[in-house]
Design an enzyme around this catalytic site. Structure first.
Site, mmCIF file in Angstrom:
data_model
loop_
_atom_site.group_PDB
_atom_site.id
_atom_site.type_symbol
_atom_site.label_atom_id
_atom_site.label_comp_id
_atom_site.label_asym_id
_atom_site.label_seq_id
_atom_site.Cartn_x
_atom_site.Cartn_y
_atom_site.Cartn_z
ATOM 1 N NE ARG B 257 -2.015 2.027 3.263
ATOM 2 C CZ ARG B 257 -1.863 2.014 4.586
ATOM 3 N NH1 ARG B 257 -2.445 1.098 5.321
ATOM 4 N NH2 ARG B 257 -1.110 2.924 5.191
ATOM 5 C CG HIS B 261 -6.321 2.673 6.008
ATOM 6 N ND1 HIS B 261 -6.515 1.410 5.508
ATOM 7 C CD2 HIS B 261 -7.480 3.014 6.612
ATOM 8 C CE1 HIS B 261 -7.736 1.003 5.814
ATOM 9 N NE2 HIS B 261 -8.343 1.959 6.477
ATOM 10 C CE1 TYR B 270 0.881 3.204 8.464
ATOM 11 C CE2 TYR B 270 -0.423 4.777 9.738
ATOM 12 C CZ TYR B 270 -0.247 4.008 8.606
ATOM 13 O OH TYR B 270 -1.191 4.035 7.618
#
Ligand SMILES: Cc1ncc(C[n+]2csc(CCOP(=O)(O)OP(=O)(O)O)c2C)c(N)n1
Ligand SMILES: [Mg+2]
Lengths: 326, 359
Positions: B257, B261, B270
């Site tokens: 990805r 998100h 993160y």
């Protein structure tokens, strides 16, 4: 005293409870490095480490089921369900085990667990992100259901929930997560679970709500006062289970009128329980029927139609006027 | 009483198209040049649409949505193997597959713009609406597949989901039931290595998603998810096994990805840019383009033309989207049941009366 919003107040309460009791741990999806999708657990993994702030696999039944075991084994887990609409996979664990372990084992095994979850609409979210399921939990014997209405309440009620010996569903009104900022004491404090709060005293009508809609009531009360129409007494229920009927009933005995507001579907919503308690205990003092201003018996609509679904100050004002005219 | 190995299994990984754009001819699926061009066009359209949706979201004209850029090789490749009488049961990160199934772009804009009418996917497309609760919908695919088998249809169901979804209990139940009942279903996992902030290694201790199939008595395979030929090949084979032999399959398309998100996320909290960068280099569209250029199927003019046609389709869809009359409030009540309950009738009338009073 610092001015905090609800997100910050809960974050602070979690941090302090973890500091006070090494058995308090946090688990859930994205609660660690990310600090939770609403940032409620921001900074906690940095402070307390990955042993106590646990990013779990994507499994709500797993999170709650495992937390039950942790609680039985002496921990005080605070599990996060990312949105209330995703608590359904965990519902089995909550209903079949968390709520009954004490009863099943005649008090030998207990589940001092907190499940925190954002709930409610008004945030223009995707499907399943706007549910109000408080009645669904409040209907389960053995589960406590706590809903704060502002940052001060959030901090004190969460601390009480963490220290409580039984499972508590702590539902956080997502809509007002950052909408209200107020002075919150730095030191720890608890607020009682099972005690409603009179937010505003009044003599003409009792208006009852929880979470985000305490604010809706304040707006409605201010308008009615300015218009010289009514003096509204506002009650924040705070904990749906245990439900403090005494505070509500005492108020209704004084005012003779009651309007209950919630955004969950009207049928079988918690307003029905409150209304029944009033009927059972204060019917002779009532001067008009108890009225519910609630969500429809529908799926919460997506963004384009969402505002029609939410109870607002206008509909509360109308409802209160109708009880006065009755 | 010896201790001896009882069973042993292995998991294969399939790669056909190298990052440099070179194919292994022995593994190349049978695709005519015009099919390859179509595949490329759909992938480009998906990318351009995703990009435009992002801009609309930032302008406040769409709500939260999950971007698919970088994952076109996976879900477009798999959907390209579907026939019209197959079914697609998607999650929420398969924009390209929905486009391939024939869903009008404008309807996708409508849905992500917060208008339920956008989720009214025409029945004949055999494509269920987006499923937001992670990991719950694969069971529906199993049920549909069971019904197709009963009806003697020579068709299959493909259900797609992320690797995070494999942690939900319903995933295990779906896999088990599919294998026990031998139904024509293909489980297609886009392993993009993240579930919001949770990396693959925290999601599962299993070295691959594909091997999760083995415990259920199902065939499992991993494929390079940024290699559209490999994905197409594996999906074709799995769908054929399902259609003719009622054998379910779990396909793991390993990808990444590269985007946040959703539009509500900030992945920089993160993960590092150093981790993401190599994956940008493995872009599935560029990889296919390189191959097509070496084969004379694409040149600069052709590429510019594909892009321009995609942008035109997107622009037309956005124009149509802006012209849509918003849904009326009475809509809230109309689809809860086949027939409205007395409560719904009353509540609808109440709302309409209240709105009339305020007008
Ligand atoms: C049951 C459930 N829990 C939590 C969420 C919130 N959520 C949405 S997407 C997501 C991560 C999904 O990860 P994955 O399955 O890998 O799919 P990806 O987003 O990577 O495509 C989460 C936790 C949800 N939608 N449903
Ligand atoms: Mg993923």
């Amino acid at each position: 005293m610092a001015r905090l919003n609800i997100v910050e107040a809960i974050d602070q309460a979690l941090s302090q409870e973890m500091q006070l009791d090494s058995k308090v741990i946090i688990l859930g999806e994205d609660v660690g490095r990310d600090g939770g999708v609403f940032r409620v657990t921001d900074g906690l993994v940095q402070r307390f480490g990955e042993e106590r702030v646990i990013d779990t696999p994507l499994a709500e039944s797993g999170i709650v089921g495992m937390a039950i075991g942790m609680a039985i084994a002496g921990y005080r887990p605070v599990a996060e369900i990312q949105f209330a609409g995703f608590a359904y996979p965990a519902y089995d664990q909550l209903v079949s085990h968390a709520s009954r372990m004490r009863n099943r084992s005649r008090g030998e095994f207990t589940v001092p667990l907190v499940v925190r979850t954002p709930y409610g609409g008004g945030i223009r979210a995707l499907e399943h992100h706007s549910e109000s399921m408080e009645a669904v939990f409040a209907h389960v014997p053995g589960l406590k259901v706590v809903i704060p209405a502002d940052p001060y309440e959030a901090k004190g009620l969460l601390a009480a929930a963490v220290r409580d010996p039984d499972p508590v569903i702590f539902m956080e009104p997502a809509r007002i997560y950052r909408a209200i900022k107020m002075e919150v004491p730095e030191e720890t404090y608890t607020l009682p679970l099972g005690k409603a709060r009179v937010v505003r005293e009044g003599k003409d009508v009792t208006a009852v709500a929880w979470g985000a809609h305490v604010r809706t009531l304040r707006d409605a009360a201010q308008r009615l006062e300015a218009e010289g129409e009514a003096d509204v007494e506002i009650i924040d229920v705070r904990t749906l289970s245990p439900f403090d009927f005494e505070t509500v009933v005492a108020s209704v005995k004084k005012t003779g009128r009651a309007v209950i507001v919630h955004e969950a579907p009207r049928s079988c919503g918690f307003g029905a329980e409150i209304s029944a308690q009033i009927m059972e205990r204060a019917v002779l003092q009532l001067r008009s029927p108890v009225i519910r201003v609630a969500g429809f018996d529908t799926v919460p609509p997506l963004a384009k139609l969402e505002d029609y679904y939410q109870p607002d100050a206008d509909s509360v004002v109308e409802a209160i006027k109708s009880t006065l005219k009755f | 009483m010896p201790i001896r190995p009882l069973v042993s299994y292995s998991i294969e990984r399939v790669e056909v198209l190298s990052p440099e754009g070179v194919v292994d001819d022995s593994l190349m699926p049978g695709l005519a040049p015009e099919q390859i061009s179509r595949l490329y066009e759909y992938m480009v359209l998906t990318r351009q649409f995703d990009d435009r949706m992002f801009k609309l979201q930032r302008q406040g004209r769409l709500g939260t949505f999950a971007r698919v850029a970088g994952q076109e090789g996976a879900h477009v490749g798999a959907a390209f193997a579907l026939r019209p009488d197959d079914w697609l049961v998607p999650a929420f990160r398969e924009t390209g597959a929905l486009i391939l199934r024939g869903l009008p772009l404008v309807q996708l804009l409508q849905y992500w713009g917060g208008d339920e009418r956008g989720a009214a996917f025409p029945q004949e497309l055999r494509t269920l609406p987006v499923a937001i609760p992670v990991g719950t919908h694969m069971l529906h695919a199993v049920g549909i597949a069971w019904a197709m088998k009963q009806a003697g249809e020579q068709a299959a169901v493909l259900t797609s989901f992320g690797e995070g979804a494999t942690s939900e209990g319903d995933f295990s139940e779906a896999m088990n039931m599919a294998a026990v009942f031998k139904v024509p279903v293909v489980f297609f996992c886009q392993n993009n290595q993240y579930a919001i902030s949770v990396p693959y290694t925290k999601q599962t201790a299993s070295p691959t998603v594909a091997q999760k199939a083995l415990a259920y008595g199902m065939f499992g395979v991993q494929v390079d998810g940024n290699d559209v030929f490999a994905v197409y090949r594996v999906a074709m084979e799995a769908l054929e096994r399902a259609r003719t032999g009622h054998e379910p399959t779990l396909i793991e398309a390993l990808t990444y990805r590269v985007m946040d998100h959703t539009t509500s996320d900030d992945a920089q909290r993160y993960r590092s840019e150093e981790e993401v960068e190599p994956w940008r280099q493995r872009d599935p569209i560029e990889r296919l383009g390189r191959y097509m250029r070496t084969k004379g199927l694409l040149d600069d003019v052709g590429a510019a033309d594909v892009l321009a046609r995609a942008d035109q389709k997107v622009a037309d869809a956005v124009a149509a989207f802006e012209a849509i009359v918003p849904p009326g409030p009475e809509e809230i009540f109309n689809h809860v049941f086949a027939e409205m309950t007395p409560q719904l009738v009353e509540q609808q009338a109440e709302l309409m009366a209240r709105l009339a009073r305020r007008r």
